[in-house]
Design a protein around this motif. Structure first.
Motif, PDB file in Angstrom:
ATOM      1  N   HIS A  71      -9.202   0.240   1.712  1.00 56.96           N
ATOM      2  CA  HIS A  71      -9.011  -0.890   0.795  1.00 56.96           C
ATOM      3  C   HIS A  71      -8.445  -2.103   1.540  1.00 56.96           C
ATOM      4  O   HIS A  71      -8.887  -3.243   1.321  1.00 56.96           O
ATOM      5  CB  HIS A  71      -8.077  -0.497  -0.344  1.00 56.96           C
ATOM      6  N   ALA A  72      -7.472  -1.843   2.428  1.00 57.77           N
ATOM      7  CA  ALA A  72      -6.842  -2.944   3.151  1.00 57.77           C
ATOM      8  C   ALA A  72      -7.802  -3.604   4.141  1.00 57.77           C
ATOM      9  O   ALA A  72      -7.891  -4.836   4.215  1.00 57.77           O
ATOM     10  CB  ALA A  72      -5.609  -2.433   3.883  1.00 57.77           C
TER      11      ALA A  72
ATOM     12  N   LEU B  94       4.248  -1.429   3.206  1.00 53.76           N
ATOM     13  CA  LEU B  94       3.912  -0.035   2.972  1.00 53.76           C
ATOM     14  C   LEU B  94       5.069   0.619   2.230  1.00 53.76           C
ATOM     15  O   LEU B  94       6.232   0.266   2.422  1.00 53.76           O
ATOM     16  CB  LEU B  94       3.669   0.713   4.288  1.00 53.76           C
TER      17      LEU B  94
ATOM     18  N   LEU C  22      -2.649   2.771   9.205  1.00 49.55           N
ATOM     19  CA  LEU C  22      -2.984   2.891   7.791  1.00 49.55           C
ATOM     20  C   LEU C  22      -4.462   3.219   7.687  1.00 49.55           C
ATOM     21  O   LEU C  22      -5.324   2.395   7.996  1.00 49.55           O
ATOM     22  CB  LEU C  22      -2.673   1.583   7.045  1.00 49.55           C
TER      23      LEU C  22
ATOM     24  N   LYS D 141       1.829  -0.345  -8.075  1.00 44.15           N
ATOM     25  CA  LYS D 141       1.292  -1.002  -6.872  1.00 44.15           C
ATOM     26  C   LYS D 141       1.091  -2.494  -7.118  1.00 44.15           C
ATOM     27  O   LYS D 141       1.418  -3.324  -6.261  1.00 44.15           O
ATOM     28  CB  LYS D 141      -0.029  -0.345  -6.474  1.00 44.15           C
TER      29      LYS D 141
ATOM     30  N   PHE E 109       0.849  -1.184   0.000  1.00 43.70           N
ATOM     31  CA  PHE E 109       0.000   0.000   0.000  1.00 43.70           C
ATOM     32  C   PHE E 109       0.888   1.239   0.000  1.00 43.70           C
ATOM     33  O   PHE E 109       1.915   1.292   0.688  1.00 43.70           O
ATOM     34  CB  PHE E 109      -0.927  -0.002   1.226  1.00 43.70           C
ATOM     35  N   HIS E 110       0.486   2.220  -0.782  1.00 39.34           N
ATOM     36  CA  HIS E 110       1.281   3.427  -0.963  1.00 39.34           C
ATOM     37  C   HIS E 110       0.819   4.554  -0.041  1.00 39.34           C
ATOM     38  O   HIS E 110      -0.369   4.879   0.006  1.00 39.34           O
ATOM     39  CB  HIS E 110       1.202   3.899  -2.415  1.00 39.34           C
ATOM     40  N   LEU E 111       1.765   5.151   0.660  1.00 40.57           N
ATOM     41  CA  LEU E 111       1.511   6.318   1.484  1.00 40.57           C
ATOM     42  C   LEU E 111       2.167   7.532   0.829  1.00 40.57           C
ATOM     43  O   LEU E 111       2.816   7.420  -0.209  1.00 40.57           O
ATOM     44  CB  LEU E 111       2.072   6.108   2.897  1.00 40.57           C
TER      45      LEU E 111
ATOM     46  N   GLU F 290      -6.276   3.991   1.270  1.00 40.79           N
ATOM     47  CA  GLU F 290      -5.514   2.744   1.325  1.00 40.79           C
ATOM     48  C   GLU F 290      -5.927   1.906   2.540  1.00 40.79           C
ATOM     49  O   GLU F 290      -6.009   0.679   2.452  1.00 40.79           O
ATOM     50  CB  GLU F 290      -4.016   3.054   1.376  1.00 40.79           C
TER      51      GLU F 290
ATOM     52  N   THR G 156       6.179   5.699  -1.725  1.00 40.96           N
ATOM     53  CA  THR G 156       6.124   5.979  -3.176  1.00 40.96           C
ATOM     54  C   THR G 156       7.440   6.520  -3.718  1.00 40.96           C
ATOM     55  O   THR G 156       7.503   6.932  -4.882  1.00 40.96           O
ATOM     56  CB  THR G 156       4.972   6.938  -3.568  1.00 40.96           C
TER      57      THR G 156
END
Length: 263
Positions: free
Chosen positions: A31-32, A46, A24, A143, A6-8, A28, A49
């Motif tokens: 979604h998780a 995580l 989180l 991703k 997952f992108h932060l 995101e 990016t």
């Protein structure tokens, strides 16, 4: 199976160390926790990016967010030369196919190019929407392939804008993929010093892909006058959607990057 990533936002993982806890949430987190229904005990990754990646274990999940206990935090090494795809606009979303594959195959940056023979156009007033489409495609592909970084998509360049840009960038090498060239990609990379020869290696390598109708003679002249080299991929003529990803995959292999063991 590889743990989901997952992108932060950039900087969000600064200071993360083994044993620390990260929340989180947001899109995101939803979604998780809600879509994927990750439960306590499951592994997760995580990314900021950019270059920082954290792996850990879910400790609590619910209400559209989860808490992760960090096991390891690593910073991906910078790989040189950076690989940049300069992709001409193409019809039937073949340019988007190229962007998706390029992000999967390790492009560090993507430059949309309004070539002379591009049938597709980013019409006035729709540039932002089209750019967002390219950027979203690159982000989703990064991703999906568990890449730490997301390759940024630059603003649309005309040929003149691109030529002026690379002419003023020392350390940038440009290879134009051209169907009539006899020099191979391997030989072009060797001439540039990218394969470890004695001459100074470039810091950034641009792979330029033309549209369906090919690159015009005038454009090719402009590019070569700016220092670009030409190279051919194999013995067949590849589509605009295929040439860039094929060149990226070839460059990754020739540079030895896909020979590295998993950390």
């Amino acid at each position: 199976m590889t743990a989901p990533l997952f992108h932060l936002r950039p900087g969000a993982l600064d200071g993360a160390t083994s044993g620390s806890v990260i929340l989180l949430d947001g899109a995101e987190g939803h979604h998780a926790a809600t879509v994927m229904r990750l439960a306590p005990g499951e592994e997760i990754q995580l990314s900021d990016t950019e270059r920082t990646r954290v792996s850990g274990v879910v400790r609590a999940s619910g209400e559209g967010r989860l808490r992760l206990e960090v096991r390891e935090s690593v910073i991906d090494p910078e790989q040189l030369p950076r690989l940049v795809l300069v992709q001409a606009l193409a019809k039937d979303k073949r340019d988007l196919q190229a962007v998706e594959s390029a992000a999967e195959l390790g492009a560090d940056r993507i430059i949309p190019w309004q070539a002379e023979r591009s049938v597709a156009k980013w019409k006035a007033g729709r540039e932002a929407k089209k750019h967002s489409e390219w950027a979203s495609t690159a982000a989703a592909a990064a991703k999906q392939t568990r890449r730490t970084g997301i390759p940024p998509v630059e603003q649309l360049h005309t040929t003149g804008q691109y030529v002026r840009r690379v002419s003023g960038e020392p350390g940038t090498a440009v290879i134009v993929l051209h169907e009539t060239e006899k020099i191979s990609l391997r030989d072009a990379l060797a001439q540039l010093g990218a394969l470890g020869e004695a001459v100074a290696a470039p810091q950034e390598l641009h792979l330029v892909v033309g549209p369906e109708g090919g690159i015009s003679d005038a454009e090719l002249a402009q590019l070569t006058e700016a220092g670009a080299r030409t190279a051919r991929l194999g013995v067949t003529v590849l589509r605009s959607s295929t040439a860039g990803p094929a060149a990226l995959a070839g460059a990754q292999l020739l540079l030895g990057r896909w020979d590295w063991p998993l950390s």
